[in-house]
Design an enzyme around this catalytic site. Structure first.
Site, PDB file in Angstrom:
ATOM      1  N   TYR A  14       0.800  -1.226   0.000  1.00 13.60           N
ATOM      2  CA  TYR A  14       0.000   0.000   0.000  1.00 13.60           C
ATOM      3  C   TYR A  14       0.834   1.278   0.000  1.00 13.60           C
ATOM      4  CZ  TYR A  14      -3.573  -3.343   1.380  1.00 13.60           C
ATOM      5  OH  TYR A  14      -4.422  -4.415   1.421  1.00 13.60           O
ATOM      6  N   HIS A  19      -4.577   6.105  -1.046  1.00 15.65           N
ATOM      7  CA  HIS A  19      -5.122   6.083   0.315  1.00 15.65           C
ATOM      8  C   HIS A  19      -4.038   6.346   1.365  1.00 15.65           C
ATOM      9  CE1 HIS A  19      -8.921   5.570   2.176  1.00 15.65           C
ATOM     10  NE2 HIS A  19      -8.887   4.284   2.475  1.00 15.65           N
ATOM     11  N   TYR A  63      -4.482  -0.785   9.871  1.00 15.44           N
ATOM     12  CA  TYR A  63      -5.224  -0.642   8.620  1.00 15.44           C
ATOM     13  C   TYR A  63      -6.246   0.468   8.785  1.00 15.44           C
ATOM     14  CZ  TYR A  63      -2.767  -4.614   6.754  1.00 15.44           C
ATOM     15  OH  TYR A  63      -1.767  -5.443   6.323  1.00 15.44           O
ATOM     16  N   ASN A  65      -9.422   1.214   8.316  1.00  9.60           N
ATOM     17  CA  ASN A  65     -10.746   1.172   8.942  1.00  9.60           C
ATOM     18  C   ASN A  65     -10.711   1.035  10.457  1.00  9.60           C
ATOM     19  OD1 ASN A  65     -11.436   1.262   6.285  1.00  9.60           O
ATOM     20  ND2 ASN A  65     -12.528  -0.675   6.252  1.00  9.60           N
TER      21      ASN A  65
END
Length: 187
Positions: A14, A19, A63, A65
Site C-alpha cells: 500500500y 489512500h 489498517y 478502517n
C-alpha cells in the site's frame, strides 16, 4: 502536547497508493526534520519539538478502517485535554481534485472510514483535519481506486502538495489553525 496522525495502510503493498497520502505527509515531515519512526503497539511513532511545543507523530498500523484504535491509545496516553487544537489528522479525500488541500477544524468523516474510526473511538468530531485531494476515477470502483498507485504524472503533482501539507502543519503549530485555513484553503 500535539498529536499528528497520518492515515494510511501498513506494508509495501500500500506504500504508494492514493489512500496512503496521510502516511506520505508525515514521512515527509519526518524526513525534513530528521525524525525517525519506531514501531510501538499499533502504530509507528516519533517525537518532535517545535517552538517549545511537544509533538507526537504517529502512523497507525491497524489498517485504515481501524485507525481509531491506535489514535485513542495515543490520545489517552498523552492526555490531550484540548482535543480540537491538539489532534491533527492528515488523510486523503476522493471527493476533492487531485492535490487540493483543505484544512478543517471539525466535521463529519465525509465517508472516509479511517476518519470515521477516529470519530467513533474518540466520541468526538472535534479535531483538525488536513485533507488532500486524490481525485476520483468515474470508471473505477472507489475502493479499488484509493488502493491503486498514483500515475507518474499524478505523483509529481501530489509530491508538491505533500510538501505544502508539511508547511501547513508547521503553520498550525506556530500560528494556529485559522491562519493555516486562511492560507491553504485558498490555494
Amino acid at each position: 502536547m500535539i498529536v499528528i496522525v497520518g492515515l494510511g495502510n501498513p506494508g509495501r503493498k500500500y506504500a504508494k497508493t492514493r489512500h496512503n497520502v496521510g502516511f506520505m505527509v508525515v514521512d515527509e515531515l519526518a524526513r525534513k526534520y530528521g525524525l525517525v519512526f519506531k514501531e510501538k503497539n499499533d502504530y509507528y511513532i516519533t517525537e518532535w519539538r517545535l517552538e517549545n511545543k511537544d509533538i507526537t507523530i504517529i502512523k497507525p498500523t491497524t489498517y485504515m478502517n481501524l485507525s481509531g484504535t491506535a489514535v485513542k491509545k495515543v490520545v489517552n496516553e498523552k492526555i490531550l485535554k484540548n482535543l480540537p487544537e491538539s489532534l491533527i489528522v492528515i488523510h486523503d479525500d476522493v471527493d476533492m481534485p487531485l492535490g487540493k488541500i483543505k484544512i478543517k477544524k471539525n466535521g463529519s468523516s465525509g465517508g472516509h472510514k479511517g476518519v470515521q474510526s477516529i470519530i467513533d473511538s474518540l466520541g468526538t468530531k472535534d479535531f483538525i483535519r488536513i485533507k488532500i485531494g486524490i481525485g476520483k476515477n468515474p470508471y473505477q470502483d472507489v475502493s479499488e481506486y484509493v488502493l491503486s498507485p498514483f500515475t507518474s504524472e499524478q505523483r509529481a503533482k501530489i509530491q508538491e502538495k505533500i510538501s505544502e501539507a508539511v508547511e501547513s502543519i508547521v503553520v498550525i503549530i506556530n500560528e494556529g489553525v485559522n491562519k493555516a485555513m486562511n492560507i491553504y484553503n485558498r490555494l
